[in-house]
Design a protein around this motif. Structure first.
Motif, short mmCIF file in Angstrom:
data_model
loop_
_atom_site.label_atom_id
_atom_site.label_comp_id
_atom_site.label_asym_id
_atom_site.label_seq_id
_atom_site.Cartn_x
_atom_site.Cartn_y
_atom_site.Cartn_z
N ALA A 86 2.16 -3.80 -27.03
CA ALA A 86 2.88 -4.63 -26.07
C ALA A 86 2.27 -6.02 -25.97
O ALA A 86 2.97 -7.04 -25.94
CB ALA A 86 2.88 -3.96 -24.70
N ARG A 87 0.94 -6.06 -25.93
CA ARG A 87 0.27 -7.36 -25.86
C ARG A 87 0.51 -8.17 -27.13
O ARG A 87 0.70 -9.38 -27.09
CB ARG A 87 -1.22 -7.15 -25.65
N GLY A 88 0.54 -7.48 -28.27
CA GLY A 88 0.76 -8.18 -29.53
C GLY A 88 2.13 -8.82 -29.62
O GLY A 88 2.27 -9.90 -30.19
N PHE A 89 3.15 -8.17 -29.07
CA PHE A 89 4.51 -8.70 -29.15
C PHE A 89 4.95 -9.37 -27.84
O PHE A 89 6.11 -9.73 -27.69
CB PHE A 89 5.50 -7.58 -29.51
N LEU A 134 6.93 -7.94 -40.87
CA LEU A 134 7.32 -8.31 -39.50
C LEU A 134 6.11 -8.27 -38.57
O LEU A 134 5.94 -9.15 -37.72
CB LEU A 134 8.41 -7.36 -38.99
N ILE A 135 5.30 -7.24 -38.72
CA ILE A 135 4.09 -7.13 -37.89
C ILE A 135 3.17 -8.34 -38.15
O ILE A 135 2.64 -8.95 -37.22
CB ILE A 135 3.36 -5.82 -38.20
N PHE A 136 3.01 -8.67 -39.43
CA PHE A 136 2.15 -9.80 -39.77
C PHE A 136 2.68 -11.11 -39.19
O PHE A 136 1.93 -11.89 -38.60
CB PHE A 136 2.01 -9.93 -41.28
N ASN A 137 3.97 -11.36 -39.37
CA ASN A 137 4.55 -12.62 -38.90
C ASN A 137 4.37 -12.80 -37.40
O ASN A 137 4.09 -13.90 -36.92
CB ASN A 137 6.03 -12.69 -39.26
N ALA A 148 -2.17 -9.49 -36.78
CA ALA A 148 -2.04 -9.99 -38.14
C ALA A 148 -2.97 -9.24 -39.09
O ALA A 148 -2.57 -8.85 -40.20
CB ALA A 148 -2.35 -11.49 -38.18
N PHE A 149 -4.22 -9.02 -38.68
CA PHE A 149 -5.15 -8.31 -39.54
C PHE A 149 -4.79 -6.83 -39.65
O PHE A 149 -5.09 -6.19 -40.66
CB PHE A 149 -6.58 -8.48 -39.03
N GLU A 150 -4.14 -6.27 -38.64
CA GLU A 150 -3.68 -4.89 -38.73
C GLU A 150 -2.61 -4.78 -39.81
O GLU A 150 -2.59 -3.80 -40.58
CB GLU A 150 -3.13 -4.43 -37.38
N ALA A 151 -1.75 -5.77 -39.89
CA ALA A 151 -0.75 -5.78 -40.96
C ALA A 151 -1.42 -5.87 -42.32
O ALA A 151 -1.01 -5.21 -43.28
CB ALA A 151 0.21 -6.95 -40.76
N GLY A 152 -2.47 -6.69 -42.41
CA GLY A 152 -3.21 -6.78 -43.66
C GLY A 152 -3.83 -5.46 -44.04
O GLY A 152 -3.85 -5.07 -45.22
N ARG A 153 -4.35 -4.74 -43.04
CA ARG A 153 -4.95 -3.43 -43.31
C ARG A 153 -3.89 -2.44 -43.78
O ARG A 153 -4.13 -1.63 -44.69
CB ARG A 153 -5.64 -2.90 -42.04
N LEU A 154 -2.71 -2.49 -43.18
CA LEU A 154 -1.62 -1.60 -43.61
C LEU A 154 -1.20 -1.91 -45.05
O LEU A 154 -0.88 -1.00 -45.82
CB LEU A 154 -0.43 -1.74 -42.66
N GLN A 195 -7.28 -17.99 -41.24
CA GLN A 195 -7.15 -17.69 -39.82
C GLN A 195 -8.17 -18.45 -38.96
O GLN A 195 -7.84 -19.01 -37.92
CB GLN A 195 -7.30 -16.18 -39.59
N ALA A 196 -9.43 -18.49 -39.39
CA ALA A 196 -10.48 -19.10 -38.57
C ALA A 196 -10.35 -20.61 -38.48
O ALA A 196 -10.92 -21.22 -37.57
CB ALA A 196 -11.85 -18.74 -39.14
N ALA A 197 -9.61 -21.22 -39.41
CA ALA A 197 -9.51 -22.68 -39.45
C ALA A 197 -8.21 -23.20 -38.88
O ALA A 197 -7.99 -24.42 -38.85
CB ALA A 197 -9.67 -23.16 -40.89
#
Length: 536
Positions: A147-150, A195-198, A215-221, A249-251
């Motif tokens: 919920a927080r992510g979306f 979609l999760i990543f975007n 975003a990193f969770e999408a990368g892990r998936l 991401q960090a920049a």
């Protein structure tokens, strides 16, 4: 529990979650029961690890406890007696003699994970249900985290997950007998992960520019998917795309949270491990057809591997967008292509396409077309038009970080209008002819076009070229210092105030003189020392 123990548990549980759900689901046959078993396994670890210490094989420990609890649940449920009889061969003998924990990396576990991903992306489910269920069951995120992510109420996400589970139950989608071949649903799986990543990379709403955890969770998936179906090229393309994007991401934000565009980012902060993973994944993806995911990964690679913004190969990017537009003719692709046109041929060349896109129904509620058009009008010196477009973008933008960026850009356009910037000029014919002669002296090198100008490239590294009425050379530090001390010259600045530190401008008098041949030789020698750079 100490912080180290809690961190170890969190990492192990997040990594093992989809396997725990899958194996519990295989035994219980019920998605909700499987989730309950997996959560009970976590609670058991919280209780025992502080007392017994972290197991040598945390994943195997979690899997053993999960299997035992799932078996107990089936045994203890009176309504499952008939099911218990059918599962007796499976329930007996799962743990080898001596209580050794089972191997969590067997082919059966991999098949179960495939089934779980395929189930979460079942065509019966709406897209929002597929996304929520995938994040819950495969990624292991809590309802509150999703919920927080979306930026949604937790109750809304919970309802989506409940509806998805109910739909699967009502249609009697059996985990064990459902088609484990994910290829039939691979397109849906890839879409859900993207979609999760975007949403995590650039949320539509909220205060923050990014939601890195999502975003990193999408990368892990995406990484999980490539490990499960390594022969399929599209998952590798998605993994490459996400790795390249996440490397920045960090920049992407300043210390105060302000948005930093590509030209303003500190590239030393880019994650080189992710870039390397993107390059390796892209190589795997190139074995398949040149579809939309592969082309997007190629585009991301152009940006991620460019040593500086000024060195970005916009001509290659434009060619890739032309290729992508031919198979995916969407207004979003056309919008991105217009940016590439502006970078290669100047803002005036791209504005007609932006004018057309601004009236496209699919972009009617999007601020991005107006933001891009505002920037191009600003670069073209059209201050009034730029301010009007910034106002339209500000009316439509929902993400607060983007709003602050657009508001600042509008103030800058109003307070310090840019002089009109024309498209890049062609070099004089006599300079082009002289460059051709010098290129012959450079020997066996590649001749290419960059920003419409001829350049010489050795093993992927540009070392000499033209820009408008100047010639530029790439020199090693000592040679560059000697050159700048000897001649009335300076560093090459493709954009005002942004020099390319390795490139010097060759004075017109030196271009025509025989002495320039020695500097061309030194430039080529420096290029020979540079690592080979593969062309995208």
């Amino acid at each position: 529990m100490s912080r180290s123990e809690e961190a170890a548990l969190t990492a192990a549980f997040r990594a093992e979650w989809p396997r725990l759900i899958a194996v519990a689901l295989r035994i219980t046959g019920d998605l909700q029961a499987a989730e309950d078993v997996a959560q009970e396994t976590l609670f058991a670890a919280f209780d025992r690890w502080p007392l017994q210490g972290i197991p040598d094989r945390p994943g195997a420990w979690l899997m053993t406890v999960c299997r035992n609890r799932a078996r107990n649940l089936v045994r203890d449920a009176s309504r499952a007696q008939e099911r218990l009889a059918s599962l007796r061969p499976l329930l007996d003998g799962l743990t080898p003699p001596g209580g050794t924990a089972p191997d969590t990396n067997t082919a059966g576990i991999a098949d179960d994970q495939l089934r779980l991903i395929a189930m979460c992306c079942h065509p019966l489910l709406a897209t929002d249900g597929q996304v929520a269920l995938t994040l819950r069951m495969v990624a292991g995120l809590t309802t509150q985290e999703i919920a927080r992510g979306f930026n949604l109420p937790a109750a809304t996400v919970a309802q989506r997950i409940v509806r998805a589970k109910r739909m699967l139950t009502q249609h009697r989608i059996a985990f064990v007998t459902d088609d484990p071949d994910i290829r039939a649903r691979l397109a849906s799986v890839l879409d859900v992960i993207y979609l999760i990543f975007n949403e995590g990379y650039l949320p539509a709403e909220g205060e923050s520019l990014t939601r890195g955890d999502l975003a990193f969770e999408a990368g892990r998936l995406a990484c999980l998917l490539t490990s499960l179906v390594p022969a399929e090229p599209d998952p590798w393309a998605l993994r490459a795309l996400l790795s390249f994007q996440l490397s920045r991401q960090a920049a992407r934000t300043a210390p105060d949270g302000a948005l930093l565009t590509l030209d303003a980012q500190d590239r030393s902060q880019w994650n080189q491990e992710l870039i390397a993973d993107g390059i390796r994944s892209l190589e795997r993806a190139r074995g398949g057809p040149r579809g939309p995911l592969l082309l997007q990964a190629e585009l991301a690679a152009c940006h991620a591997t460019a040593p500086s913004f000024a060195a970005t190969d916009w001509a290659a990017i434009l060619a890739l967008y032309d290729e992508l537009l031919a198979i995916q003719d969407t207004p979003v692709v056309a919008l991105n292509r217009a940016v590439a046109v502006a970078m290669t041929a100047g803002p005036a060349a791209a504005l007609p396409a932006l004018d057309e896109l601004a009236g496209h129904p699919a972009l009617a509620s999007s601020h991005r077309v107006w933001a891009v058009r505002a920037e191009l009008h600003r670069r073209a010196g059209h201050t009034a038009a730029a301010l009007a477009d910034y106002d339209r973008a500000l009316d439509l933008v929902s993400n607060q970080a983007e709003r602050h960026h657009l508001a600042q850009a509008r103030r800058q356009a109003q307070e310090a209008p840019m002089p009109e910037m024309h498209a890049f000029r062609n070099s004089p014919p006599e300079l082009v002819a002289r460059f051709d002669d010098l290129a012959q002296l450079a020997g066996d090198v590649d001749r290419r076009q960059m920003f419409g100008y001829p350049v010489c490239v050795l093993r992927g590294n540009m070392f000499m070229g033209l820009h408008e009425d100047s010639m530029i050379l790439r020199l090693a530090d000592d040679d560059r210092d000697e050159f700048l001390s000897r001649y009335d010259s300076g560093l090459f600045e493709p954009m005002p105030g942004r020099p390319m530190k390795e490139y010097v401008i060759v004075p017109p008098a030196l271009v025509a003189h025989d002495a320039v041949a020695e500097w061309v030789r030194r430039s080529r020698a420096y290029a020979e020392q540079l690592p080979t750079k593969k062309r995208k």
